[in-house]
Design an enzyme around this catalytic site. Structure first.
Site, PDB file in Angstrom:
ATOM      1  N   GLU A 173      -0.115  -1.258   5.872  1.00  0.00           N
ATOM      2  CA  GLU A 173       0.989  -0.858   6.826  1.00  0.00           C
ATOM      3  C   GLU A 173       0.753   1.038   7.128  1.00  0.00           C
ATOM      4  O   GLU A 173       0.821   0.982   8.165  1.00  0.00           O
ATOM      5  CB  GLU A 173       2.820  -0.975   6.340  1.00  0.00           C
ATOM      6  CG  GLU A 173       3.622  -1.504   7.200  1.00  0.00           C
ATOM      7  CD  GLU A 173       4.325   0.568   6.815  1.00  0.00           C
ATOM      8  OE1 GLU A 173       5.161   0.611   8.194  1.00  0.00           O
ATOM      9  OE2 GLU A 173       3.883   0.953   6.638  1.00  0.00           O
TER      10      GLU A 173
ATOM     11  N   ASP B  74       1.194  -1.499  -0.105  1.00  0.00           N
ATOM     12  CA  ASP B  74       0.248  -0.289  -0.025  1.00  0.00           C
ATOM     13  C   ASP B  74       0.770   1.261   0.063  1.00  0.00           C
ATOM     14  O   ASP B  74       2.183   1.017   0.267  1.00  0.00           O
ATOM     15  CB  ASP B  74      -0.801  -0.131   0.778  1.00  0.00           C
ATOM     16  CG  ASP B  74      -0.421   0.018   2.616  1.00  0.00           C
ATOM     17  OD1 ASP B  74       1.220  -0.354   2.622  1.00  0.00           O
ATOM     18  OD2 ASP B  74      -0.947   0.862   3.254  1.00  0.00           O
TER      19      ASP B  74
HETATM   20 ZN   LIG Z   1       7.022   2.412   4.201  1.00  0.00          ZN
END
Ligand SMILES: [Zn+2]
Length: 414
Positions: A180, A85
């Site tokens: 994340e 992401d």
């Molecule tokens: Zn990162």
């Protein structure tokens, strides 16, 4: 430095960054956005093409794969992780990566943002990269080298190991995680599904950086129930929750304990959002510190301020709930520094100087380490993350790939 991986890393980074895979903290689903599957599915295909084993996409949106051992004796299982992401902090739709071949050391301009300049005077690390191939976005978006660079480095190393079975290494497990950037990258099942004795995230900055210390993090929610009444007849009756909320914010140490007034090893309390009406207000805070007692003291301070404001207005009801988010990975790593020592040794063997600074944030590795898989963070070269000035040097990525390959061999020797 051998240029052998430059072309592959560049091609991979251009392919991956052009895909929009931004996460979304407001979404309750896992992964938080469907578009992350565009990256995850591509990686499944690419891993199968390069001959990786056990290629799977879990129901929590993580791609897992194995590079089988080339040695027969028992060795630890090493994990390699990167996140697919990109940050919600800036526009990530329509990324048009640009290569500045053999960078000439002058300020870089952007076709989609005429006023924007990336200059070596403002960013001294860039000044050291003259002659490198520098990749930026076009001015309208972030680049997403965070963490597509990590993905490209791991994929390039994996392809190289699978094509060269004469390189001795133990079993290597790969994981590409979603979400994340919104702190939801490590699912409860990931440690067991990964099955690694230790692991490394490739999600760091300048070459040589090996990070094994992160913040410890709590979140706090303050709820304030006021007494709502028509303002025309409110004399001596209205208790405005918003007034009490602003008192709490004003009483916090704003000149010494906020992100904008701290650096180095100092922690902070930050209000991240505040919503409400006269009847009810909700405040969210993040609490950060490198040490357990420093973090606990910040929670106590917030609770004491809430209690003090509560004491000024008994008709209101103020609650303050604190929840753990992640913990400094050093608490576990200092009991067993094997993966940290390994990363330092591999970095030195790659001809670089290892640098260890505490990260003023968390990583997927913080959660993994806490869950039993020691997981320091390794450099990729990425700079100026989460905004339009993000950039990376292809040659830095090559240095990270070489370090990754040395890690694979050295892990066999532990
Ligand atoms: Zn990162």
């Amino acid at each position: 430095m051998k240029p052998e991986f430059d072309a592959e890393l560049e091609t991979r980074l251009l392919r991956y960054t052009a895909i929009d895979s931004q996460s979304d903290a407001a979404s309750p689903t896992s992964p938080s956005t469907k578009i992350q599957f565009d990256m995850l599915n591509l990686l499944v295909e690419e891993l199968k093409e390069i001959g990786a084993s056990d290629v799977t996409l879990t129901d929590y949106g993580t791609v897992l794969a194995t590079i089988p051992a080339t040695v027969t004796h028992d060795t630890p299982v090493m994990g390699l992780l990167a996140h697919v992401d990109t940050a919600p902090a800036f526009n990530a739709t329509g990324v048009k990566p640009r290569v500045h071949r053999a960078y000439d050391g002058t300020p870089i301009t952007f076709p989609d943002a005429p006023g924007l300049r990336l200059s070596p005077e403002d960013y001294p690390y860039l000044a050291t990269k003259a002659g490198h191939d520098i990749i930026t976005a076009s001015g309208a978006t972030l680049l997403g080298a965070d963490d597509k660079a990590g993905v490209a480095i791991i994929m390039t190393a994996a392809r190289h190991l699978l094509e060269n079975p004469d390189i001795p290494h133990g079993p290597i497990r790969l994981a590409f995680t979603p979400d994340e950037e919104i702190g939801r990258g490590v699912h409860a099942d990931l440690p067991a599904d990964l099955g690694a004795d230790f692991a490394f995230t490739f999600d760091g900055g300048a070459i040589g950086e090996i990070e094994h210390e992160t913040f410890s993090a709590d979140g706090a929610t303050v709820q304030i129930e006021g007494v709502s009444i028509h303002p025309g007849t409110a004399k001596d009756k209205l208790v405005n929750a918003l007034h009490l909320a602003s008192k709490i914010v004003q009483t916090l140490p704003q000149a010494t304990m906020t992100p904008e007034t701290t650096d180095g090893r100092d922690g902070f309390i930050m209000i991240t959002d505040m919503t409400g009406t006269a009847a009810h207000a909700t405040l969210h805070f993040i609490l950060r510190d490198f040490e357990r007692d420093g973090l606990a003291a910040k929670g106590t301070l917030l609770q004491e301020i809430c209690a003090a404001v509560q004491a000024t207005e008994p008709r209101a009801r103020i609650t303050c709930e604190i929840a753990a988010q992640y913990r400094n990975m050093r608490y576990w790593l200092e009991d067993d520094m094997t993966p940290v020592d390994l990363a330092h040794a591999a970095t030195r063997e790659a001809g670089l100087t290892p640098i260890s600074n505490p990260i003023r944030g968390g990583t997927d590795g913080s959660r993994l380490t806490e869950m039993g898989v020691p997981c320091p963070n390794i450099f990729t070269g990425m700079q100026n993350l989460h905004g339009p000035l993000e950039w990376i040097s292809v040659q830095d990525m090559t240095a990270a790939t070489r370090t990754c390959l040395i890690l694979a061999r050295r892990a066999t020797e532990t």
